[in-house]
Enzyme design. Structure first.
Site, PDB file in Angstrom:
ATOM      1  N   ASP A  66      -9.662 -21.699   7.854  1.00 17.12           N
ATOM      2  CA  ASP A  66      -9.542 -23.103   7.449  1.00 17.12           C
ATOM      3  C   ASP A  66      -8.408 -23.783   8.222  1.00 17.12           C
ATOM      4  O   ASP A  66      -7.409 -23.139   8.549  1.00 17.12           O
ATOM      5  CB  ASP A  66      -9.268 -23.160   5.937  1.00 17.12           C
ATOM      6  CG  ASP A  66      -9.598 -24.524   5.367  1.00 17.12           C
ATOM      7  OD1 ASP A  66     -10.126 -25.371   6.112  1.00 17.12           O
ATOM      8  OD2 ASP A  66      -9.321 -24.742   4.172  1.00 17.12           O
ATOM      9  N   HIS A 110     -12.022 -26.873  16.371  1.00 19.33           N
ATOM     10  CA  HIS A 110     -13.000 -25.784  16.236  1.00 19.33           C
ATOM     11  C   HIS A 110     -12.988 -24.901  17.490  1.00 19.33           C
ATOM     12  O   HIS A 110     -13.120 -23.685  17.406  1.00 19.33           O
ATOM     13  CB  HIS A 110     -14.408 -26.339  16.010  1.00 19.33           C
ATOM     14  CG  HIS A 110     -14.542 -27.067  14.687  1.00 19.33           C
ATOM     15  ND1 HIS A 110     -14.041 -26.559  13.510  1.00 19.33           N
ATOM     16  CD2 HIS A 110     -15.117 -28.254  14.363  1.00 19.33           C
ATOM     17  CE1 HIS A 110     -14.306 -27.397  12.514  1.00 19.33           C
ATOM     18  NE2 HIS A 110     -14.950 -28.437  13.011  1.00 19.33           N
ATOM     19  N   LEU A 129     -16.000  -1.541  15.247  1.00 21.24           N
ATOM     20  CA  LEU A 129     -15.758  -2.597  14.245  1.00 21.24           C
ATOM     21  C   LEU A 129     -17.069  -3.317  13.974  1.00 21.24           C
ATOM     22  O   LEU A 129     -17.838  -3.566  14.895  1.00 21.24           O
ATOM     23  CB  LEU A 129     -14.734  -3.612  14.790  1.00 21.24           C
ATOM     24  CG  LEU A 129     -14.541  -4.876  13.955  1.00 21.24           C
ATOM     25  CD1 LEU A 129     -13.536  -4.622  12.820  1.00 21.24           C
ATOM     26  CD2 LEU A 129     -14.040  -6.048  14.786  1.00 21.24           C
TER      27      LEU A 129
HETATM   28  C1  FPP Z   1     -12.653 -24.961   8.694  1.00 24.45           C
HETATM   29  O1  FPP Z   1     -11.776 -25.908   9.215  1.00 24.45           O
HETATM   30  C2  FPP Z   1     -13.409 -24.286   9.743  1.00 24.45           C
HETATM   31  C3  FPP Z   1     -14.775 -24.326   9.887  1.00 24.45           C
HETATM   32  C4  FPP Z   1     -15.646 -25.034   8.980  1.00 24.45           C
HETATM   33  C5  FPP Z   1     -15.481 -23.670  10.991  1.00 24.45           C
HETATM   34  C6  FPP Z   1     -14.997 -22.362  11.510  1.00 24.45           C
HETATM   35  C7  FPP Z   1     -15.534 -22.251  12.875  1.00 24.45           C
HETATM   36  C8  FPP Z   1     -14.887 -21.717  13.928  1.00 24.45           C
HETATM   37  C9  FPP Z   1     -13.571 -21.086  13.818  1.00 24.45           C
HETATM   38  C10 FPP Z   1     -15.444 -21.781  15.312  1.00 24.45           C
HETATM   39  C11 FPP Z   1     -16.618 -20.968  15.685  1.00 24.45           C
HETATM   40  C12 FPP Z   1     -16.852 -19.698  14.949  1.00 24.45           C
HETATM   41  C13 FPP Z   1     -17.235 -18.544  15.542  1.00 24.45           C
HETATM   42  C14 FPP Z   1     -17.565 -17.371  14.701  1.00 24.45           C
HETATM   43  C15 FPP Z   1     -17.264 -18.390  16.998  1.00 24.45           C
HETATM   44  P1  FPP Z   1     -11.881 -27.432   8.743  1.00 24.45           P
HETATM   45  O2  FPP Z   1     -12.672 -28.179   9.760  1.00 24.45           O
HETATM   46  O3  FPP Z   1     -12.412 -27.495   7.362  1.00 24.45           O
HETATM   47  O4  FPP Z   1     -10.373 -27.838   8.803  1.00 24.45           O
HETATM   48  P2  FPP Z   1      -9.648 -28.930   7.881  1.00 24.45           P
HETATM   49  O5  FPP Z   1      -9.703 -28.410   6.486  1.00 24.45           O
HETATM   50  O6  FPP Z   1      -8.258 -28.977   8.437  1.00 24.45           O
HETATM   51  O7  FPP Z   1     -10.414 -30.208   8.086  1.00 24.45           O
END
Ligand code: FPP
Length: 468
Positions: free
Chosen positions: A38, A55, A149
């Site tokens: 997050d 992201h 893993l």
């Molecule tokens: C939450 O941050 C994160 C996500 C919803 C997406 C996670 C995705 C990745 C890390 C990239 C790709 C994944 C892989 C497996 C290659 P948020 O956008 O909710 O952050 P915020 O709460 O600060 O808005």
């Protein structure tokens, strides 16, 4: 007919079904770690960048964390990449996330194979459309024989829906007369969850300061240790991973330390030999290092604008010219100590680095710049400067340099430390852990030479100013 309730063999009594408190002994390496990644959006917002940049940096954190889990000997790493609620995000962001997964998959498949990582999907990834789903499935199949893993990526996952699915399957089997409702127990239900072939969950981490499970592995987390950290996901790295209990007990495997040391010694020997010969040998080495620095820099600043590209060009060129010029002044006029002066610059830089590492590790204390480089301490900075002053001073006295070099040693060691911090800051901004991957155990050339850059330029200037 095979009942949908037949428990899967691989998990056995040890799988999610049989998990209980204390499965990961105190201080032991957790077998299964799950992470709610997050804070990508906030990371980007703090830098004035679009959410997709957060992201993208988050995908780099995935790569780092996967490597840390492999190195630590963790058996399974489950990542919450896309929740069933994430469909509510703007269409553009969903499409960016899908694109990023496709990109990550293409780029990292080789690494998964090389590191012995088996990819597994949990959730309902079919909702991502045929093209992406097929590619994901293909990667799952290609990596299914890997054993080091298991990287379980949760896509379109929701824990309540997973439990509802299991409950429905149980109810269907009971209604068909295949199952006595009284025989339903925890093991039976767990054998129907997506995580059935993974070890029990030992540790669940959530980044960015939120203290919620957000519909992630609700059943599986029954006995897991929960760790909430303020670190935003794109900033999550090996150190943050190791700071999470019981992962805190995880130490870098000896092989990695040995690899780092061997590469370090080889690099120093190569630099000293080329410097000793001077001429073409030193010119080739300096040109190669300078080109590598520029290449790594240019990759990091892609999209930051022309002035960053130009800055990188000068950043790579100026220390190279300074070192070559100082070195080749040897004997012109006779008595100029080109070799010894370049070696002085090396000694000051390396001893500042090594002194900072050992003093910082021994004394710890307040951090130097926690948001840029969480491992550096003020005691380390002081230790590095003192070590460089001592060793640089001894060398200067031994070679009969002008006394001015004694005063410059602490000053130059300080610039080496700030060169190092500057590089860390750039990497954070770019969302990468290392500037490159060319040096085993060390990362990139820029990672290794960030302290030498200012010291080389200043040494050149000091010689121009008349110090010899
Ligand atoms: C939450 O941050 C994160 C996500 C919803 C997406 C996670 C995705 C990745 C890390 C990239 C790709 C994944 C892989 C497996 C290659 P948020 O956008 O909710 O952050 P915020 O709460 O600060 O808005």
């Amino acid at each position: 007919m095979t009942s949908s309730l037949t428990p899967l063999a691989p998990g056995g009594p040890d799988s999610a079904a049989g998990q209980g408190e204390g499965q990961a002994a105190v201080g032991a390496i957790p077998r299964h770690v799950a992470i709610i990644m997050d804070g990508n959006g906030r990371w980007a917002a703090r830098r004035g960048l679009p959410r997709v940049a957060g992201h993208r940096a988050g995908a780099e954190a995935v790569r780092r964390t996967m490597q840390a889990a492999v190195d630590a000997g963790v058996e399974a790493l489950t990542l919450y990449a896309f929740s069933s609620e994430n469909w509510r995000r703007p269409e553009e962001e969903v499409s960016d996330l899908k694109g990023l997964m496709r990109f990550y998959l293409e780029r990292e498949l080789k690494t998964l194979q090389k590191e012995g990582v088996r990819l597994k999907l949990i959730g309902e990834p079919a909702a991502f459309g045929n093209e992406l789903h097929d590619r994901l499935q293909q990667a799952v199949e290609e990596t299914q024989g890997n054993e080091r893993l298991t990287l379980a990526v949760a896509l379109n996952y929701g824990s309540q829906a997973e439990l509802v699915g299991a409950a429905r399957a149980l109810a269907r089997a009971a209604a068909a007369g295949e199952l006595d409702p009284e025989s339903i127990d925890e093991a039976r239900l767990a054998s129907l969850l997506h995580t059935r072939d993974l070890p029990p969950l030992d540790l669940l981490i959530r980044t960015s300061g939120e203290v919620r499970l957000s519909n992630f592995l609700l059943w599986q987390a029954a006995y897991a240790e929960l760790h909430f950290t303020d670190t935003l996901w794109p900033d999550f790295d090996e150190a943050a991973f190791a700071a999470a209990p019981p992962a805190a007990a995880v130490r870098r495997p000896m092989s990695e330390i040995a690899l780092r040391s061997i590469t370090g010694v080889l690099m120093v020997l190569t630099a000293l030999t080329a410097e000793w010969f001077g001429g073409t040998a030193f010119a080739i080495l300096v040109a190669a290092a300078s080109t590598a620095i520029y290449y790594e820099w240019a990759k990091m600043v892609r999209g930051w604008g022309f002035k960053w590209q130009l800055g990188g060009f000068l950043y790579a060129l100026l220390p190279a010219l300074a070192l070559l010029w100082v070195r080749e002044r040897a004997g012109d006029p006779p008595g100029n100590q080109g070799f010894e002066l370049v070696l002085w610059a090396f000694i000051v830089t390396w001893s500042a680095d090594i002194g900072a590492f050992f003093v910082g590790r021994t004394f710890g204390g307040p951090k130097l710049a926690p948001t840029v480089s969480p491992n550096k301490t003020i005691s380390g900075l002081v230790g590095g400067v003192l070590t460089a002053t001592l060793l640089g001073g001894i060398w200067a006295l031994h070679e009969g340099f002008h006394w001015g070099w004694l005063l410059l040693a602490p000053l130059f060691a300080l610039t080496a430390a700030f060169g190092d911090l500057f590089e860390s800051w750039m990497k954070r901004r770019a969302g990468v852990k290392d500037s490159g991957r060319i040096l085993p155990g060390h990362g990139g050339v820029f990672d290794r030479l960030d302290g030498l850059v200012p010291v080389a330029i200043l040494t050149g200037l000091a010689v121009v100013a008349g110090l010899s």
